[in-house]
Design a protein around this motif. Structure first.
Motif, PDB file in Angstrom:
ATOM      1  N   UNK A 298      14.765  34.670  36.612  1.00  0.00           N
ATOM      2  CA  UNK A 298      15.757  33.595  36.593  1.00  0.00           C
ATOM      3  C   UNK A 298      15.129  32.225  36.369  1.00  0.00           C
ATOM      4  N   UNK A 299      15.847  31.408  35.609  1.00  0.00           N
ATOM      5  CA  UNK A 299      15.608  29.973  35.548  1.00  0.00           C
ATOM      6  C   UNK A 299      16.940  29.294  35.832  1.00  0.00           C
ATOM      7  N   UNK A 300      16.878  28.009  36.187  1.00  0.00           N
ATOM      8  CA  UNK A 300      18.080  27.308  36.633  1.00  0.00           C
ATOM      9  C   UNK A 300      18.304  26.049  35.802  1.00  0.00           C
ATOM     10  N   UNK A 301      19.555  25.889  35.356  1.00  0.00           N
ATOM     11  CA  UNK A 301      19.910  24.755  34.495  1.00  0.00           C
ATOM     12  C   UNK A 301      20.932  23.871  35.204  1.00  0.00           C
TER      13      UNK A 301
ATOM     14  N   UNK B 294      24.779  16.129  34.810  1.00  0.00           N
ATOM     15  CA  UNK B 294      23.418  15.732  35.182  1.00  0.00           C
ATOM     16  C   UNK B 294      22.527  15.615  33.945  1.00  0.00           C
ATOM     17  N   UNK B 295      22.696  16.542  33.003  1.00  0.00           N
ATOM     18  CA  UNK B 295      21.889  16.489  31.783  1.00  0.00           C
ATOM     19  C   UNK B 295      22.221  15.260  30.952  1.00  0.00           C
ATOM     20  N   UNK B 296      23.511  14.954  30.844  1.00  0.00           N
ATOM     21  CA  UNK B 296      23.926  13.779  30.074  1.00  0.00           C
ATOM     22  C   UNK B 296      23.437  12.500  30.745  1.00  0.00           C
ATOM     23  N   UNK B 297      23.519  12.471  32.070  1.00  0.00           N
ATOM     24  CA  UNK B 297      23.026  11.305  32.806  1.00  0.00           C
ATOM     25  C   UNK B 297      21.547  11.071  32.510  1.00  0.00           C
ATOM     26  N   UNK B 298      20.783  12.167  32.441  1.00  0.00           N
ATOM     27  CA  UNK B 298      19.355  12.050  32.121  1.00  0.00           C
ATOM     28  C   UNK B 298      19.170  11.546  30.693  1.00  0.00           C
ATOM     29  N   UNK B 299      19.999  12.035  29.781  1.00  0.00           N
ATOM     30  CA  UNK B 299      19.893  11.607  28.382  1.00  0.00           C
ATOM     31  C   UNK B 299      20.244  10.135  28.197  1.00  0.00           C
ATOM     32  N   UNK B 300      21.039   9.599  29.111  1.00  0.00           N
ATOM     33  CA  UNK B 300      21.417   8.190  29.037  1.00  0.00           C
ATOM     34  C   UNK B 300      20.235   7.274  29.316  1.00  0.00           C
ATOM     35  N   UNK B 301      19.230   7.781  29.997  1.00  0.00           N
ATOM     36  CA  UNK B 301      18.081   6.964  30.354  1.00  0.00           C
ATOM     37  C   UNK B 301      17.185   6.734  29.136  1.00  0.00           C
ATOM     38  N   UNK B 302      16.763   5.505  28.899  1.00  0.00           N
ATOM     39  CA  UNK B 302      15.853   5.252  27.763  1.00  0.00           C
ATOM     40  C   UNK B 302      14.478   5.872  27.978  1.00  0.00           C
ATOM     41  N   UNK B 303      14.207   6.304  29.220  1.00  0.00           N
ATOM     42  CA  UNK B 303      12.913   6.906  29.544  1.00  0.00           C
ATOM     43  C   UNK B 303      13.022   8.419  29.706  1.00  0.00           C
TER      44      UNK B 303
ATOM     45  N   UNK C 115      28.159  27.660  54.035  1.00  0.00           N
ATOM     46  CA  UNK C 115      29.285  26.845  53.601  1.00  0.00           C
ATOM     47  C   UNK C 115      29.295  26.702  52.091  1.00  0.00           C
ATOM     48  N   UNK C 116      30.437  26.313  51.560  1.00  0.00           N
ATOM     49  CA  UNK C 116      30.556  26.139  50.118  1.00  0.00           C
ATOM     50  C   UNK C 116      30.075  24.743  49.736  1.00  0.00           C
ATOM     51  N   UNK C 117      28.829  24.661  49.297  1.00  0.00           N
ATOM     52  CA  UNK C 117      28.241  23.363  48.978  1.00  0.00           C
ATOM     53  C   UNK C 117      28.601  22.897  47.573  1.00  0.00           C
ATOM     54  N   UNK C 118      29.288  23.754  46.814  1.00  0.00           N
ATOM     55  CA  UNK C 118      29.560  23.420  45.422  1.00  0.00           C
ATOM     56  C   UNK C 118      30.950  22.833  45.193  1.00  0.00           C
ATOM     57  N   UNK C 119      31.891  23.100  46.077  1.00  0.00           N
ATOM     58  CA  UNK C 119      33.276  22.727  45.819  1.00  0.00           C
ATOM     59  C   UNK C 119      33.467  21.224  45.669  1.00  0.00           C
ATOM     60  N   UNK C 120      32.956  20.459  46.640  1.00  0.00           N
ATOM     61  CA  UNK C 120      33.107  19.013  46.577  1.00  0.00           C
ATOM     62  C   UNK C 120      32.383  18.427  45.370  1.00  0.00           C
ATOM     63  N   UNK C 121      31.240  19.011  45.030  1.00  0.00           N
ATOM     64  CA  UNK C 121      30.451  18.529  43.918  1.00  0.00           C
ATOM     65  C   UNK C 121      31.221  18.582  42.607  1.00  0.00           C
TER      66      UNK C 121
ATOM     67  N   UNK D 199      21.407  11.315  18.334  1.00  0.00           N
ATOM     68  CA  UNK D 199      22.011  12.587  18.728  1.00  0.00           C
ATOM     69  C   UNK D 199      21.681  13.708  17.752  1.00  0.00           C
ATOM     70  N   UNK D 200      21.533  14.915  18.298  1.00  0.00           N
ATOM     71  CA  UNK D 200      21.440  16.126  17.494  1.00  0.00           C
ATOM     72  C   UNK D 200      21.876  17.303  18.361  1.00  0.00           C
ATOM     73  N   UNK D 201      21.779  18.498  17.832  1.00  0.00           N
ATOM     74  CA  UNK D 201      22.294  19.685  18.517  1.00  0.00           C
ATOM     75  C   UNK D 201      21.536  20.029  19.792  1.00  0.00           C
ATOM     76  N   UNK D 202      20.386  19.450  19.993  1.00  0.00           N
ATOM     77  CA  UNK D 202      19.611  19.727  21.199  1.00  0.00           C
ATOM     78  C   UNK D 202      20.054  18.872  22.387  1.00  0.00           C
ATOM     79  N   UNK D 203      20.952  17.934  22.145  1.00  0.00           N
ATOM     80  CA  UNK D 203      21.434  17.056  23.201  1.00  0.00           C
ATOM     81  C   UNK D 203      22.647  17.674  23.902  1.00  0.00           C
ATOM     82  N   UNK D 204      22.665  17.599  25.225  1.00  0.00           N
ATOM     83  CA  UNK D 204      23.851  18.038  25.969  1.00  0.00           C
ATOM     84  C   UNK D 204      25.055  17.174  25.601  1.00  0.00           C
ATOM     85  N   UNK D 205      24.831  15.891  25.364  1.00  0.00           N
ATOM     86  CA  UNK D 205      25.923  14.993  24.989  1.00  0.00           C
ATOM     87  C   UNK D 205      26.541  15.394  23.658  1.00  0.00           C
ATOM     88  N   UNK D 206      25.714  15.770  22.698  1.00  0.00           N
ATOM     89  CA  UNK D 206      26.224  16.245  21.410  1.00  0.00           C
ATOM     90  C   UNK D 206      27.058  17.505  21.604  1.00  0.00           C
TER      91      UNK D 206
END
Length: 275
Positions: free
Chosen positions: A62-65, A70-79, A113-119, A198-205
């Motif tokens: 397993x890997x986790x994504x 969250x991915x788009x928020x990271x892409x928004x950063x210039x760094x 507890x369900x830690x995902x519902x509120x999120x 932007x390109x196909x590798x971006x979550x925002x795209x």
């Protein structure tokens, strides 16, 4: 390295470790935030435990994504450093914590507890529905042949347009640019990356592409202007779109859902699909 995103429909229907092991022989199995959310919020406790135990049985594969937001928020950063798919994954040093958490979720004797519902409640019930409606406002601009469309009309034209969105990167970027220029920003973004990046590798795209296709599908099924009405149906489908965005980024998905399969094949004609 190739990756396969699991959705809940496939995991529920799988025959446990045998089916998962077949995928693990060739690929890394990707567990997304949205899968954990869906399993955690099911009311069938036996089904919930079964899904978590299936994942636990192949934990070494397993890997986790993170979720799309969250991915788009990271892409928004210039760094931002997440320019490759591997860099989009949760860091490997977090894996022991994930394994401990997964072990607890799979144990019927441990109360968790369900830690995902509120999120996710606000994300899927509000923001993504609003984004889908905003995409709907762009459809008639880019595809005037769909203006005034009645439910079920022009199916061949709708199909042709969707296929164009799947293969035409510049068209998706043009829609993205129009959303950037809207005064009413439904995504909560402070600033948008310039369209040239932007390109196909971006979550925002992929987010824009998948939601544009979804908007066109809704238009074809329910008629033009149907996206101006918020509904539980839209919020439910936004969960499926999260799997789709993750799957298109990974170029691989395992699903039983026909809508997800159809859109995935359009966006990733060379992708890997387990059904």
């Amino acid at each position: 390295m190739t990756y396969i995103v699991l959705d809940k429909s496939w995991l529920q229907a799988s025959r446990g470790v045998n089916d998962l092991s077949k995928i693990a022989l060739k690929h890394r199995i990707l567990i997304t935030d949205i899968l954990m959310y869906e399993i955690s919020t099911t009311s069938d406790n036996a089904n919930k435990l079964s899904c978590f135990n299936k994942l636990l049985s192949v934990h070494n594969s397993l890997d986790f994504l993170p979720n799309t937001g969250a991915l788009i928020h990271e892409e928004m950063s210039p760094y931002s450093f997440r320019n490759t798919f591997e860099n989009k994954l949760y860091p490997s040093f977090l894996y022991p914590s994930f394994l401990v958490g997964l072990s607890k979720l799979a144990d019927r004797n441990v109360k968790s507890g369900n830690i995902f519902n509120d999120l996710y409640f606000n994300y899927f019930e509000n923001k993504d529905v609003e984004f889908l409606k905003q995409i709907g406002n762009c459809i008639s601009v880019f595809f005037p042949e769909l203006r005034g469309l009645k439910p079920g009309e022009k199916r061949s034209i709708v199909k042709k347009i969707i296929e164009e969105v799947g293969r035409n990167e510049e068209l998706v970027k043009a829609v993205y640019e129009r959303i950037c220029n809207l005064s009413d920003n439904p995504t909560g973004m402070v600033s948008f990356p310039i369209v040239a990046r932007l390109n196909r590798q971006w979550a925002l795209f992929r987010h824009v592409q998948v939601y544009l296709i979804a908007g066109i599908l809704f238009c074809g099924k329910f008629g033009d202007d149907s996206l101006n009405v918020q509904s539980k149906k839209l919020a439910h489908d936004c969960v499926d779109f999260e799997y789709l965005i993750s799957g298109t980024l990974a170029n691989g998905i395992a699903t039983k859902d026909n809508l997800i399969k159809d859109i995935f094949n359009i966006c990733c004609p060379d992708g890997i699909l387990y059904n």
